[in-house]
Write an enzyme that holds these catalytic residues in place. Structure first.
Site, PDB file in Angstrom:
ATOM      1  N   LYS A  35     -11.782  -5.415  -7.101  1.00  0.00           N
ATOM      2  CA  LYS A  35     -13.058  -4.872  -7.496  1.00  0.00           C
ATOM      3  C   LYS A  35     -12.261  -3.250  -8.095  1.00  0.00           C
ATOM      4  O   LYS A  35     -13.183  -2.393  -8.384  1.00  0.00           O
ATOM      5  CB  LYS A  35     -13.800  -4.238  -6.079  1.00  0.00           C
ATOM      6  CG  LYS A  35     -12.609  -4.382  -5.221  1.00  0.00           C
ATOM      7  CD  LYS A  35     -13.125  -4.539  -3.433  1.00  0.00           C
ATOM      8  CE  LYS A  35     -12.325  -4.831  -2.111  1.00  0.00           C
ATOM      9  NZ  LYS A  35     -12.617  -4.680  -1.636  1.00  0.00           N
ATOM     10  N   LYS A  48       1.008  -1.223  -0.247  1.00  0.00           N
ATOM     11  CA  LYS A  48      -0.059  -0.206  -0.396  1.00  0.00           C
ATOM     12  C   LYS A  48       1.113   1.142   0.308  1.00  0.00           C
ATOM     13  O   LYS A  48       0.654   2.611  -1.192  1.00  0.00           O
ATOM     14  CB  LYS A  48      -1.226   0.089   1.173  1.00  0.00           C
ATOM     15  CG  LYS A  48      -1.409  -0.930   0.759  1.00  0.00           C
ATOM     16  CD  LYS A  48      -3.324  -0.614   2.054  1.00  0.00           C
ATOM     17  CE  LYS A  48      -4.323  -1.646   1.925  1.00  0.00           C
ATOM     18  NZ  LYS A  48      -4.919  -1.423   2.320  1.00  0.00           N
ATOM     19  N   LYS A  84      -6.933 -12.566 -10.322  1.00  0.00           N
ATOM     20  CA  LYS A  84      -8.225 -13.180 -10.241  1.00  0.00           C
ATOM     21  C   LYS A  84      -9.396 -11.323 -10.071  1.00  0.00           C
ATOM     22  O   LYS A  84      -8.621 -10.075 -10.638  1.00  0.00           O
ATOM     23  CB  LYS A  84      -7.506 -12.188  -8.357  1.00  0.00           C
ATOM     24  CG  LYS A  84      -8.832 -12.799  -7.835  1.00  0.00           C
ATOM     25  CD  LYS A  84      -7.878 -12.491  -6.105  1.00  0.00           C
ATOM     26  CE  LYS A  84      -8.798 -12.131  -5.011  1.00  0.00           C
ATOM     27  NZ  LYS A  84      -8.313 -11.646  -3.540  1.00  0.00           N
TER      28      LYS A  84
END
Ligand code: TRP
Length: 333
Positions: free
Chosen positions: A200, A115, A197
């Site tokens: 979102k 992150k 994968k």
């Protein structure tokens, strides 16, 4: 809730839109676990702000997530369903646990490093402290089990370490939790790039099917899904990743085995196959979406659920925090 049942704790962040992969993973699992355990399910809005959020969206997504969980079958009578920031003990315990956590170990956390690389303009203290807040979430409830995806493994490990460290420094105070790695049923991949994968936040939203996509959108996305040139509906993830992904989705949504799913399409073309997968998904999503919309229109009901959930949670969390304050020597009146 019965006191003698093992305690299960989990939370999700109200960030981004949810895909059918999220439905297959955490949501279905929570629903199936709620009967056997004393469950606490939180919307982790305090974790969410470690990455900059739009306030109006954060507020709306919090409520949408609560409505979605109930629409999918999470029963607020059985579990404490609540919003993390409504139970102030989370922030308070986090502060104490910070003093039992080393900067070096936080710097080494995989998710922090990822992150920090993705949000290089905002590597804030909260981002680094994320695992400690998560440890506080879990430890406040004397949790036995934490159902999470494998990506959260390191976070549960650190929660265990912190619990043991505190217990050793004083006397046993926290239950040392176990992770419950959820069987994901099937790994759901992107419809356009089946090596990845389903996410979102994928670059091309046409590769992901969102839980709030309407029927036409769902059918269109499946119609455009990548297959191959061999025109056989067979499960072979290695050589036929696109078709195999569609078979997995069909299998989960129709509750049939992969073999049964293959049999349904023996001798049929990809056009017919993709339409059938789209239909089974759209058929499953429609009642959930209707129920979610109904719940969202009844804000009084949702607020009531959250209030009751927060009270249930605070009762248990308060007991643990008070023990902790006593042990560390905070003067109590
Ligand atoms: N970090 C978790 C995730 O992103 C969400 C979370 C917050 C959580 N607190 C938790 C999960 C406590 C399990 C237990 O998926």
């Amino acid at each position: 809730m019965e006191e003698n049942k093992a305690v299960l704790y989990s939370a999700v962040q109200p960030t981004n839109k949810l895909t059918i992969g999220n439905y297959i993973g955490p949501i279905k699992n929570w629903v199936s676990l709620q009967n056997g355990y004393d469950c606490f399910f939180a919307v982790a809005n305090m974790h969410a702000i470690t990455v900059r959020q739009n306030p109006a969206e954060l507020r709306q997504r919090t409520l949408e997530l609560v409505a979605l969980y109930i629409a999918c079958g999470v029963d607020p009578e059985k579990c404490a369903l609540y919003v993390q920031s409504h139970v102030h003990e989370h922030a308070e315990l986090c502060w104490v646990l910070n003093t039992f956590t080393y900067v070096g170990e936080m710097e080494r956390m995989t998710q922090f490093k990822d992150k920090a690389a993705r949000h290089a303009d905002n590597i804030n203290m909260g981002l680094m402290d994320y695992p400690v807040l998560m440890a506080a979430d879990i430890l406040l409830y004397q949790t036995d089990l934490v159902p999470v995806g494998l990506d959260q493994r390191q976070h549960v490990e650190i929660a265990r370490d912190i619990a043991q460290r505190f217990n050793n420094a004083y006397t046993p105070t926290f239950k040392v939790p176990e992770a419950l790695y959820m069987k994901v049923g099937a790994k759901i991949c992107d419809l356009l790039e089946p090596a990845k994968k389903m996410s979102k936040s994928a670059e091309n939203p046409n590769g992901s099917v969102f839980l709030n996509d309407d029927r036409d959108t769902v059918l269109r996305k499946f119609k455009r899904a990548v297959t191959d040139s061999d025109a056989q509906v067979k499960f072979d993830p290695e050589n036929k990743p696109g078709v195999s992904n569609l078979l997995s989705i069909y299998s989960v949504f129709s509750e049939k085995s992969i073999a049964e799913a293959e049999a349904d399409f023996a001798g049929k073309g990809y056009g017919e196959f993709k339409l059938a997968v789209g239909e089974v998904v759209a058929d499953k999503l429609a009642p959930i979406q209707r129920e979610q919309a109904k719940l969202l229109a009844d804000k009084d009901y949702l607020n009531g659920v959250l209030k009751a959930g927060a009270e249930k949670a605070a009762f248990r969390a308060g007991k643990t925090l008070s023990k902790v304050y006593k042990k560390i020597g905070f003067y109590q009146i």
